[in-house]
Design a protein around this motif. Structure first.
Motif, mmCIF file in Angstrom:
data_model
loop_
_atom_site.group_PDB
_atom_site.id
_atom_site.type_symbol
_atom_site.label_atom_id
_atom_site.label_comp_id
_atom_site.label_asym_id
_atom_site.label_seq_id
_atom_site.Cartn_x
_atom_site.Cartn_y
_atom_site.Cartn_z
ATOM 1 N N ILE A 386 0.835 -1.207 0.000
ATOM 2 C CA ILE A 386 0.000 0.000 0.000
ATOM 3 C C ILE A 386 0.862 1.246 0.000
ATOM 4 C CG2 ILE A 386 -1.672 1.314 1.356
ATOM 5 C CD1 ILE A 386 -2.888 -1.312 2.269
ATOM 6 N N GLN A 387 1.941 1.241 0.758
ATOM 7 C CA GLN A 387 2.808 2.414 0.801
ATOM 8 C C GLN A 387 3.436 2.688 -0.561
ATOM 9 O OE1 GLN A 387 6.331 2.115 3.242
ATOM 10 N NE2 GLN A 387 6.240 4.289 3.783
ATOM 11 N N VAL A 388 3.851 1.644 -1.270
ATOM 12 C CA VAL A 388 4.447 1.840 -2.595
ATOM 13 C C VAL A 388 3.433 2.461 -3.553
ATOM 14 C CG1 VAL A 388 5.386 0.625 -4.608
ATOM 15 C CG2 VAL A 388 6.153 0.012 -2.315
ATOM 16 N N ALA A 389 2.195 1.980 -3.523
ATOM 17 C CA ALA A 389 1.167 2.533 -4.410
ATOM 18 C C ALA A 389 0.844 3.975 -4.051
ATOM 19 C CB ALA A 389 -0.093 1.675 -4.349
ATOM 20 N N HIS A 390 0.745 4.273 -2.765
ATOM 21 C CA HIS A 390 0.428 5.645 -2.350
ATOM 22 C C HIS A 390 1.573 6.591 -2.676
ATOM 23 C CE1 HIS A 390 -2.902 4.397 0.756
ATOM 24 N NE2 HIS A 390 -3.153 3.995 -0.483
ATOM 25 N N ASP A 391 2.795 6.158 -2.515
ATOM 26 C CA ASP A 391 3.928 7.021 -2.851
ATOM 27 C C ASP A 391 3.974 7.329 -4.342
ATOM 28 O OD1 ASP A 391 4.619 7.005 -0.205
ATOM 29 O OD2 ASP A 391 6.228 5.514 -0.413
ATOM 30 N N ALA A 392 3.438 6.443 -5.178
ATOM 31 C CA ALA A 392 3.397 6.679 -6.623
ATOM 32 C C ALA A 392 2.190 7.500 -7.047
ATOM 33 C CB ALA A 392 3.390 5.339 -7.370
ATOM 34 N N GLY A 393 1.396 8.012 -6.076
ATOM 35 C CA GLY A 393 0.224 8.818 -6.401
ATOM 36 C C GLY A 393 -0.955 7.996 -6.865
ATOM 37 N N LEU A 394 -0.997 6.718 -6.504
ATOM 38 C CA LEU A 394 -2.079 5.829 -6.916
ATOM 39 C C LEU A 394 -2.849 5.357 -5.694
ATOM 40 C CD1 LEU A 394 -0.086 3.623 -9.464
ATOM 41 C CD2 LEU A 394 -1.669 5.478 -10.027
ATOM 42 N N ALA A 395 -4.015 4.836 -5.952
ATOM 43 C CA ALA A 395 -4.837 4.195 -4.924
ATOM 44 C C ALA A 395 -5.197 2.800 -5.413
ATOM 45 C CB ALA A 395 -6.100 5.007 -4.645
ATOM 46 N N LEU A 396 -5.148 1.840 -4.503
ATOM 47 C CA LEU A 396 -5.456 0.465 -4.894
ATOM 48 C C LEU A 396 -6.925 0.300 -5.254
ATOM 49 C CD1 LEU A 396 -3.338 -1.397 -2.212
ATOM 50 C CD2 LEU A 396 -2.879 -1.252 -4.637
ATOM 51 N N ARG A 397 -7.798 0.897 -4.462
ATOM 52 C CA ARG A 397 -9.241 0.959 -4.746
ATOM 53 C C ARG A 397 -9.914 -0.404 -4.706
ATOM 54 N NH1 ARG A 397 -9.812 5.101 -9.802
ATOM 55 N NH2 ARG A 397 -11.992 5.051 -9.119
ATOM 56 N N LEU A 398 -9.140 -1.476 -4.532
ATOM 57 C CA LEU A 398 -9.733 -2.809 -4.455
ATOM 58 C C LEU A 398 -8.821 -3.692 -3.606
ATOM 59 C CD1 LEU A 398 -12.022 -4.690 -5.389
ATOM 60 C CD2 LEU A 398 -10.550 -5.370 -7.279
ATOM 61 N N ILE A 399 -9.114 -3.768 -2.310
ATOM 62 C CA ILE A 399 -8.377 -4.648 -1.398
ATOM 63 C C ILE A 399 -9.395 -5.632 -0.837
ATOM 64 C CG2 ILE A 399 -6.905 -4.787 0.634
ATOM 65 C CD1 ILE A 399 -6.061 -1.954 0.194
ATOM 66 N N ASP A 400 -9.328 -6.837 -1.354
ATOM 67 C CA ASP A 400 -10.332 -7.848 -1.033
ATOM 68 C C ASP A 400 -9.638 -9.189 -0.843
ATOM 69 O OD1 ASP A 400 -12.573 -9.975 -2.185
ATOM 70 O OD2 ASP A 400 -13.437 -8.338 -1.017
ATOM 71 N N VAL A 401 -10.245 -10.049 0.010
ATOM 72 C CA VAL A 401 -9.632 -11.356 0.259
ATOM 73 C C VAL A 401 -9.642 -12.234 -0.991
ATOM 74 C CG1 VAL A 401 -10.086 -11.399 2.732
ATOM 75 C CG2 VAL A 401 -11.869 -12.167 1.127
ATOM 76 N N THR A 402 -10.496 -11.928 -1.965
ATOM 77 C CA THR A 402 -10.507 -12.699 -3.215
ATOM 78 C C THR A 402 -9.537 -12.154 -4.254
ATOM 79 O OG1 THR A 402 -12.323 -11.366 -4.107
ATOM 80 C CG2 THR A 402 -12.919 -13.327 -2.831
ATOM 81 N N LYS A 403 -8.860 -11.047 -3.955
ATOM 82 C CA LYS A 403 -7.921 -10.443 -4.903
ATOM 83 C C LYS A 403 -6.487 -10.389 -4.357
ATOM 84 C CE LYS A 403 -11.199 -9.592 -7.811
ATOM 85 N NZ LYS A 403 -12.270 -10.260 -7.035
ATOM 86 N N ILE A 404 -6.267 -10.910 -3.172
ATOM 87 C CA ILE A 404 -4.918 -10.986 -2.598
ATOM 88 C C ILE A 404 -4.450 -12.429 -2.701
ATOM 89 C CG2 ILE A 404 -3.490 -10.635 -0.554
ATOM 90 C CD1 ILE A 404 -5.447 -8.540 0.376
ATOM 91 N N LEU A 405 -3.310 -12.645 -3.333
ATOM 92 C CA LEU A 405 -2.818 -13.986 -3.623
ATOM 93 C C LEU A 405 -1.779 -14.417 -2.600
ATOM 94 C CD1 LEU A 405 -2.337 -13.833 -7.504
ATOM 95 C CD2 LEU A 405 -4.347 -14.572 -6.218
#
Length: 634
Positions: A386-405
């Motif tokens: 999450i920190q890497v995405a936020h530092d790049a000016g992005l938002a994950l917008r989808l953090i779900d147990v079915t999308k984390i591998l």
């Protein structure tokens, strides 16, 4: 025999004396000071002449005939052995440097050198016994006491001389004898060569491991099984009659990874399906997420995909590219991700109800409870992504147990990144800080679901926190409260790292230990490729039916030595005729052969009528010569 007819053969033929022949009497020895030193006969000089050698040394200016009082041993070998062809090594050896002692008794070598004195000037020093001590220090043996070769008894690791005359003893390559002088004793360190310390190379080998540890020559069974399962998954053939396109923007062999039946997952208002496909340009497999019936209105929607494709992080599934297609008979959006075979989602690994298993003689339900140590590992990894995405000016917008591998042991990666940015590209950039706050809230919801083993736990926060308070530590509960709270001042992921600072060190230690374990597994496979290449040369040469219109090519000349060496390595039997399957022996012999050591072995023919005494270096030269002949095609 026909294979001894060529003068270029790099072996010594030794025929055993007939058993019915009476033992020849040993000559009476006279005073050792009246006997000429054999080093003079072998090398033309004796380096121990001025160091206490007790034998007769003629003047260097005068010719060196044998003194008249020197006894001449009677001939005890048959005429065929006397007239054997001269041994001429193909690789030149420094004549001033002795080689390791051959596994042949001194009495036989003394008689052989006497009977062939007419051609002694042409013979190589390797035909005779060469020792760093005076030759008379080895007692001579009678023919009736000498067993030419016992194939069932040899000293594989002994430091003493072999009593059966079969195999030269193995020595520790790193243990030098007392008084060892590399410049005078070892032909590799010749005085004419300027030797410098070189980096470690694959010619340096350790002693073979004990048989009980032979499994450590290869990677562990668990790691090997896991990697083989991944390889099998990647190379699985595509199913038939699925109605899938044969080619899709440079990708082929599509395999569905999700059910395409009644239970289908949705991205908002769109259905999506996962496929594995092979890229035609690089040959690697990728995962394609297809969003059905999506009509792209603006090309600028792919700008977020370009930003995501530049992020390479160990806890994020890398984005490769995105495109639209009509290959599925509709307008579909396809986002291409890095492939992680046999990966599971957090839902399948920890929340999905598992079938009961037999334990203690009865069926018992499996618990979905996640260990707190595993939870902290997940929290650190997800927070890092999450920190890497936020530092790049992005938002994950989808953090779900079915999308984390879960791609390995306690290794997680955030998947499906960037796809929501394309589906909802009309969201202005000013909304990104609020979307990042939503990422932290969804992160807290993930932890609640894992702690309770239920996706519906986020709908009853007080009850879920009560379960967490009874089961897990107060630090974990504090992290959850921080993530799901909505303070007046916006929070950030950096504040979470300040709360879990001590957990970061634990995760860092585990990561380094994992690297050490993998390097240890890699070390076990370091020599395998080299030994496989060596065994491939054996396969090309041995038992070849014909070459250059010569039907017995593999049975003659140097190839016959290679065949006998193959039998020595792989076809040994014990005293009752049972095959000897000794992996340590095979690996030790192949390593010595590839290094070309001077250690000698005795090779026995299949009819047990003749034997050859050769060194590993000479066998290696035979293999290189035969293989080069095959490569040249002539």
């Amino acid at each position: 025999m026909s294979f001894f007819a060529r003068p270029s053969s790099s072996a010594i033929k030794i025929s055993a004396p007939p058993s019915e022949e009476p033992p020849s009497p040993r000559p009476n020895k006279k005073d050792s000071t009246q006997r000429q030193c054999r080093n003079i006969l072998i090398y033309g000089h004796c380096k121990y002449q001025d160091k206490g050698c007790i034998y007769y040394h003629p003047s260097r200016d005068a010719p060196s005939p044998a003194p008249p009082d020197s006894p001449t041993p009677g001939a005890a070998l048959p005429a065929q052995a006397v007239n054997a062809p001269v041994f001429v090594p193909k690789v030149p050896i420094n004549p001033a440097s002795p080689t390791p002692t051959a596994a042949v008794p001194a009495s036989l070598q003394q008689q052989s050198s006497t009977s062939s004195s007419d051609s002694s000037s042409e013979q190589s020093p390797q035909l005779l016994e060469q020792q760093s001590e005076p030759v008379e220090s080895v007692p001579a043996l009678d023919h009736d006491q000498y067993d030419p070769y016992n194939p069932y008894s040899y000293a594989s690791h002994s430091t003493d001389a072999s009593d059966d005359g079969g195999h030269a003893p193995s020595m520790n390559p790193y243990e030098m004898p007392p008084g060892y002088d590399a410049a005078t004793l070892d032909p590799f360190y010749a005085p004419s060569m300027a030797y410098h310390n070189q980096p470690l190379n694959y010619h340096l080998y350790t002693l073979p491991r004990p048989e009980a540890l032979s499994h450590r020559y290869f990677i562990s069974d668990g790691t090997r099984e896991e990697l083989q399962k991944r390889s099998e998954t990647v190379r699985a053939p595509p199913p038939n009659n699925m109605g899938l396109p044969e080619e899709l923007q440079g990708y082929h062999s599509l395999i569905p990874l999700e059910s395409i039946g009644a239970e289908r997952r949705k991205f908002g208002n769109w259905y999506s399906t996962l496929y594995r496909a092979t890229n035609s340009s690089d040959g690697f497999t990728y995962v394609l997420r297809r969003v059905e019936n999506f009509r792209l209105m603006q090309q600028t929607a792919f700008s977020a995909i370009e930003t995501w494709s530049r992020i390479r992080h160990p806890n994020i599934v890398s984005v490769h590219e995105a495109f639209t297609t009509r290959a599925f008979n509709d307008s579909s959006l396809v986002v291409v991700y890095e492939d992680h075979p046999n990966a599971q989602t957090l839902f399948d690994a920890h929340i999905k109800v598992k079938p009961p298993q037999f334990q203690h003689g009865r069926l018992q339900a499996q618990s979905n409870r996640v260990e707190e140590r595993t939870l902290w590992s997940y929290i650190v990894q997800i927070a890092n992504a999450i920190q890497v995405a936020h530092d790049a000016g992005l938002a994950l917008r989808l953090i779900d147990v079915t999308k984390i591998l879960v791609t390995g042991k306690n290794r997680v990666r955030l998947g499906s990144c960037g796809i929501v940015d394309v589906l909802m590209h009309e969201v202005p950039a000013s909304e990104i800080p609020y979307l990042q706050q939503d990422d932290l809230t969804m992160f807290g919801g993930i932890i609640i679901q894992l702690c309770n083993g239920n996706t519906g736990a986020v709908n009853n926060i007080p009850g879920a926190l009560e379960v967490i308070d009874r089961t897990y530590s107060a630090d974990l509960k504090s992290v959850i409260l921080f993530l799901i709270s909505k303070p007046r001042v916006p929070k950030n992921i950096g504040q979470l790292f300040e709360m879990i600072g001590s957990r970061l060190l634990t995760e860092f230690d585990e990561a380094q230990n994992a690297v050490d374990r993998l390097e240890g597994e890699l070390m076990t496979e370091l020599e395998n490729a080299r030994l496989v290449r060596l065994m491939c040369k054996f396969g090309f040469i041995n038992e070849r039916p014909e070459h250059n219109h010569e039907t017995r090519w593999s049975e003659t000349g140097d190839r016959y030595i290679i065949k006998l060496f193959r039998d020595y390595v792989f076809h040994q039997v014990d005293e009752v005729g049972r095959p000897v399957v000794n992996l340590t022996h095979v690996l030790s012999c192949l390593n010595k052969l590839d290094a070309g050591t001077e250690e000698r072995v005795m090779l026995l023919s299949r009819d047990e009528q003749s034997c050859l005494v050769v060194s590993y270096r000479e066998v290696k030269a035979c293999i290189e010569s035969a293989f080069s002949e095959l490569v040249r095609g002539g």
